[in-house]
Design a protein around this motif. Structure first.
Motif, PDB file in Angstrom:
ATOM      1  N   GLU A  72       0.841  -1.199   0.000  1.00 51.04           N
ATOM      2  CA  GLU A  72       0.000   0.000   0.000  1.00 51.04           C
ATOM      3  C   GLU A  72       0.874   1.246   0.000  1.00 51.04           C
ATOM      4  O   GLU A  72       1.856   1.325   0.747  1.00 51.04           O
ATOM      5  CB  GLU A  72      -0.916   0.027   1.233  1.00 51.04           C
ATOM      6  CG  GLU A  72      -1.926  -1.102   1.282  1.00 51.04           C
ATOM      7  CD  GLU A  72      -2.749  -1.083   2.567  1.00 51.04           C
ATOM      8  OE1 GLU A  72      -2.406  -0.290   3.475  1.00 51.04           O
ATOM      9  OE2 GLU A  72      -3.720  -1.842   2.662  1.00 51.04           O
ATOM     10  N   GLY A  73       0.521   2.226  -0.824  1.00 49.61           N
ATOM     11  CA  GLY A  73       1.167   3.531  -0.792  1.00 49.61           C
ATOM     12  C   GLY A  73       2.568   3.550  -1.379  1.00 49.61           C
ATOM     13  O   GLY A  73       2.999   2.638  -2.097  1.00 49.61           O
ATOM     14  N   ASP A  74       3.292   4.634  -1.046  1.00 51.11           N
ATOM     15  CA  ASP A  74       4.647   4.849  -1.581  1.00 51.11           C
ATOM     16  C   ASP A  74       5.698   3.975  -0.900  1.00 51.11           C
ATOM     17  O   ASP A  74       6.753   3.714  -1.475  1.00 51.11           O
ATOM     18  CB  ASP A  74       5.058   6.320  -1.383  1.00 51.11           C
ATOM     19  CG  ASP A  74       4.249   7.268  -2.246  1.00 51.11           C
ATOM     20  OD1 ASP A  74       3.674   6.798  -3.234  1.00 51.11           O
ATOM     21  OD2 ASP A  74       4.216   8.472  -1.927  1.00 51.11           O
ATOM     22  N   ILE A 185       0.107  11.623  16.946  1.00 49.99           N
ATOM     23  CA  ILE A 185      -0.718  10.510  16.473  1.00 49.99           C
ATOM     24  C   ILE A 185       0.235   9.355  16.191  1.00 49.99           C
ATOM     25  O   ILE A 185       1.064   9.429  15.284  1.00 49.99           O
ATOM     26  CB  ILE A 185      -1.526  10.880  15.218  1.00 49.99           C
ATOM     27  CG1 ILE A 185      -2.435  12.079  15.505  1.00 49.99           C
ATOM     28  CG2 ILE A 185      -2.351   9.692  14.744  1.00 49.99           C
ATOM     29  CD1 ILE A 185      -3.208  12.569  14.304  1.00 49.99           C
ATOM     30  N   THR A 186       0.151   8.321  17.000  1.00 53.01           N
ATOM     31  CA  THR A 186       1.077   7.199  16.906  1.00 53.01           C
ATOM     32  C   THR A 186       0.645   6.237  15.804  1.00 53.01           C
ATOM     33  O   THR A 186      -0.418   6.379  15.196  1.00 53.01           O
ATOM     34  CB  THR A 186       1.136   6.433  18.236  1.00 53.01           C
ATOM     35  OG1 THR A 186      -0.102   5.727  18.408  1.00 53.01           O
ATOM     36  CG2 THR A 186       1.364   7.367  19.406  1.00 53.01           C
ATOM     37  N   ILE A 224      -4.100   6.901   6.488  1.00 56.75           N
ATOM     38  CA  ILE A 224      -4.701   8.236   6.348  1.00 56.75           C
ATOM     39  C   ILE A 224      -5.971   8.330   7.182  1.00 56.75           C
ATOM     40  O   ILE A 224      -6.199   9.322   7.891  1.00 56.75           O
ATOM     41  CB  ILE A 224      -5.002   8.535   4.862  1.00 56.75           C
ATOM     42  CG1 ILE A 224      -3.699   8.671   4.076  1.00 56.75           C
ATOM     43  CG2 ILE A 224      -5.840   9.811   4.732  1.00 56.75           C
ATOM     44  CD1 ILE A 224      -3.903   8.846   2.578  1.00 56.75           C
ATOM     45  N   GLU A 225      -6.802   7.280   7.126  1.00 55.20           N
ATOM     46  CA  GLU A 225      -8.071   7.305   7.859  1.00 55.20           C
ATOM     47  C   GLU A 225      -7.851   7.425   9.357  1.00 55.20           C
ATOM     48  O   GLU A 225      -8.603   8.125  10.050  1.00 55.20           O
ATOM     49  CB  GLU A 225      -8.881   6.037   7.550  1.00 55.20           C
ATOM     50  CG  GLU A 225      -9.344   5.904   6.114  1.00 55.20           C
ATOM     51  CD  GLU A 225      -8.281   5.368   5.178  1.00 55.20           C
ATOM     52  OE1 GLU A 225      -8.579   5.223   3.976  1.00 55.20           O
ATOM     53  OE2 GLU A 225      -7.137   5.091   5.636  1.00 55.20           O
ATOM     54  N   GLY A 226      -6.813   6.759   9.869  1.00 50.23           N
ATOM     55  CA  GLY A 226      -6.507   6.861  11.290  1.00 50.23           C
ATOM     56  C   GLY A 226      -6.068   8.261  11.674  1.00 50.23           C
ATOM     57  O   GLY A 226      -6.448   8.781  12.720  1.00 50.23           O
ATOM     58  N   GLY A 227      -5.261   8.880  10.814  1.00 51.03           N
ATOM     59  CA  GLY A 227      -4.842  10.257  11.069  1.00 51.03           C
ATOM     60  C   GLY A 227      -6.022  11.207  11.067  1.00 51.03           C
ATOM     61  O   GLY A 227      -6.104  12.118  11.906  1.00 51.03           O
ATOM     62  N   LEU A 228      -6.946  11.010  10.146  1.00 53.11           N
ATOM     63  CA  LEU A 228      -8.143  11.857  10.062  1.00 53.11           C
ATOM     64  C   LEU A 228      -8.991  11.726  11.324  1.00 53.11           C
ATOM     65  O   LEU A 228      -9.396  12.738  11.931  1.00 53.11           O
ATOM     66  CB  LEU A 228      -8.962  11.445   8.828  1.00 53.11           C
ATOM     67  CG  LEU A 228     -10.323  12.119   8.633  1.00 53.11           C
ATOM     68  CD1 LEU A 228     -10.163  13.613   8.441  1.00 53.11           C
ATOM     69  CD2 LEU A 228     -11.047  11.500   7.443  1.00 53.11           C
ATOM     70  N   ALA A 229      -9.248  10.494  11.757  1.00 50.87           N
ATOM     71  CA  ALA A 229     -10.100  10.274  12.930  1.00 50.87           C
ATOM     72  C   ALA A 229      -9.470  10.845  14.193  1.00 50.87           C
ATOM     73  O   ALA A 229     -10.142  11.517  14.992  1.00 50.87           O
ATOM     74  CB  ALA A 229     -10.364   8.775  13.090  1.00 50.87           C
ATOM     75  N   GLN A 251      -0.638   9.599   7.889  1.00 51.31           N
ATOM     76  CA  GLN A 251      -1.488  10.179   8.925  1.00 51.31           C
ATOM     77  C   GLN A 251      -1.456  11.699   8.872  1.00 51.31           C
ATOM     78  O   GLN A 251      -2.453  12.359   9.208  1.00 51.31           O
ATOM     79  CB  GLN A 251      -1.041   9.670  10.296  1.00 51.31           C
ATOM     80  CG  GLN A 251      -1.325   8.188  10.470  1.00 51.31           C
ATOM     81  CD  GLN A 251      -1.009   7.659  11.857  1.00 51.31           C
ATOM     82  OE1 GLN A 251      -1.726   6.820  12.372  1.00 51.31           O
ATOM     83  NE2 GLN A 251       0.065   8.127  12.460  1.00 51.31           N
ATOM     84  N   ALA A 252      -0.330  12.266   8.440  1.00 47.97           N
ATOM     85  CA  ALA A 252      -0.271  13.726   8.292  1.00 47.97           C
ATOM     86  C   ALA A 252      -1.290  14.191   7.249  1.00 47.97           C
ATOM     87  O   ALA A 252      -1.916  15.245   7.412  1.00 47.97           O
ATOM     88  CB  ALA A 252       1.136  14.156   7.898  1.00 47.97           C
ATOM     89  N   ILE A 253      -1.463  13.427   6.179  1.00 49.95           N
ATOM     90  CA  ILE A 253      -2.488  13.764   5.174  1.00 49.95           C
ATOM     91  C   ILE A 253      -3.868  13.747   5.820  1.00 49.95           C
ATOM     92  O   ILE A 253      -4.718  14.606   5.552  1.00 49.95           O
ATOM     93  CB  ILE A 253      -2.435  12.778   3.994  1.00 49.95           C
ATOM     94  CG1 ILE A 253      -1.103  12.890   3.259  1.00 49.95           C
ATOM     95  CG2 ILE A 253      -3.594  13.010   3.036  1.00 49.95           C
ATOM     96  CD1 ILE A 253      -0.850  14.236   2.646  1.00 49.95           C
TER      97      ILE A 253
END
Length: 338
Positions: A72-74, A185-186, A224-229, A251-253
């Protein structure tokens, strides 16, 4: 039959297990057409007594097996680039496995690895079981862990990065800008890198004489979803943070999206710092300040270690740790005056 202390032959293992020599051979060579109960019995005998090969070890294929926790991802792209660079120099092919997908079929992925008999295996951010480690060792297939999810065994070679120092540096950067309400955010609690980055954050606050506020610790998942929540929760606190350290760029995104939904501007209302420095992150608006971990160099170092092991060369160190670097862009600034 009297069991000797020396490793057993195929015939001796077969007699002890009450199966044919052909069945034991299938287990030893990673063939799939053996019942799980028989496989477990034979593997246990091999673990207890060892296995003495009757003939010269077969030549490994010109292949490096790269095993990811998830594609997943870069992150896997940068890792693959580093492995491919070294493999190309040695005329080797790179094979890729997705552990999250393949584990649905039990150990089918490992059986495939054993059949292919690669020159070695690089496991990325994944926790192979002790039994899987033993199976690779018995087949004399070298293993190197890259960015290990947990503390490697003392005899397992690994390559990582200075996660604790990276967490310390990220938090210090925000402190030096004047922030005092700094959230983090860990990643997953079980991940070694996540725990080390959190410890670096705590150390930086302690050195600045600031208490660690449990409310400002968001338990994320490196997604990303965890960072958003988590950012939504943090930014809705009665006394919200003025800065957030997201322990990876994904998570920064998520933090960016949460801030946008809440009408906050980065960095005017909220400073954000990530961790990784993936190539795509410089195109965020504003460009993200982050901690760079040299994934391509880490992967190249792991491949070099693996090839040394495959050639029977001793390693000077079982653990290689590369340094992180603060990359300052436009997502961090001094906090707005009260």
């Amino acid at each position: 039959m009297t069991v000797e202390s020396s490793p057993l032959t195929l015939a001796q293992l077969a007699e002890l297990a009450g199966v044919s020599t052909a069945t034991v051979s299938k287990v030893v060579n990673g063939r799939s057409e053996v019942s799980s109960a028989t496989r477990a019995a034979v593997e246990e005998l091999i673990r207890r007594h060892g296995y003495r090969r009757q003939r010269r070890r077969s030549t490994p294929t010109a292949l490096v097996e790269l095993v990811f926790h998830a594609l997943e991802g870069d992150y896997p792209v940068e890792i693959t680039k580093g492995v491919a660079e070294v493999a190309r120099e040695h005329h080797l092919t790179v094979g890729i496995s997705d552990l999250r997908r393949d584990q649905a079929a039990g150990d089918a992925w490992l059986e495939g690895v054993l059949r292919r008999r690669p020159s070695g295996v690089i496991a990325v951010f994944s926790g192979l079981t002790e039994a899987q480690h033993e199976q690779l060792a018995r087949r004399e297939i070298p293993l190197v862990l890259l960015d290990p999810a947990d503390v490697p065994g003392k005899n397992v070679p690994s390559v990582g990065v200075g996660n604790w120092n990276g967490g310390l540096t990220a938090t210090r950067h925000l402190l030096e800008l004047g922030h005092r309400r700094i959230a983090i955010i860990t990643g997953p609690d079980a991940a070694l890198s996540s725990r080390a980055r959190l410890d670096g954050y705590r150390t930086a606050l302690d050195m600045a004489g600031l208490p660690v506020d449990p409310e400002l610790i968001g338990r994320g998942d490196f997604l990303i979803e965890g960072g958003l929540a988590q950012a939504h929760r943090l930014l809705r606190l009665p006394d919200p943070p003025t800065a957030i350290f997201a322990t990876n760029d994904g998570q920064a995104i998520g933090v960016y999206h949460a801030a946008h939904r809440l009408g906050l501007r980065i960095p005017d209302d909220l400073s954000v710092i990530g961790f990784d420095d993936m190539p795509s992150i410089r195109w965020t608006i504003p460009p993200l300040t982050t901690i760079r971990q040299p994934l391509t160099k880490m992967a190249a170092a792991a491949t070099t270690m693996l090839l040394a092991l495959a050639q029977g060369e001793p390693l000077p160190h079982n653990r290689v740790e590369l340094a992180t670097e603060l990359v300052v862009r436009e997502s961090t600034a001094p906090p707005r005056p009260a």
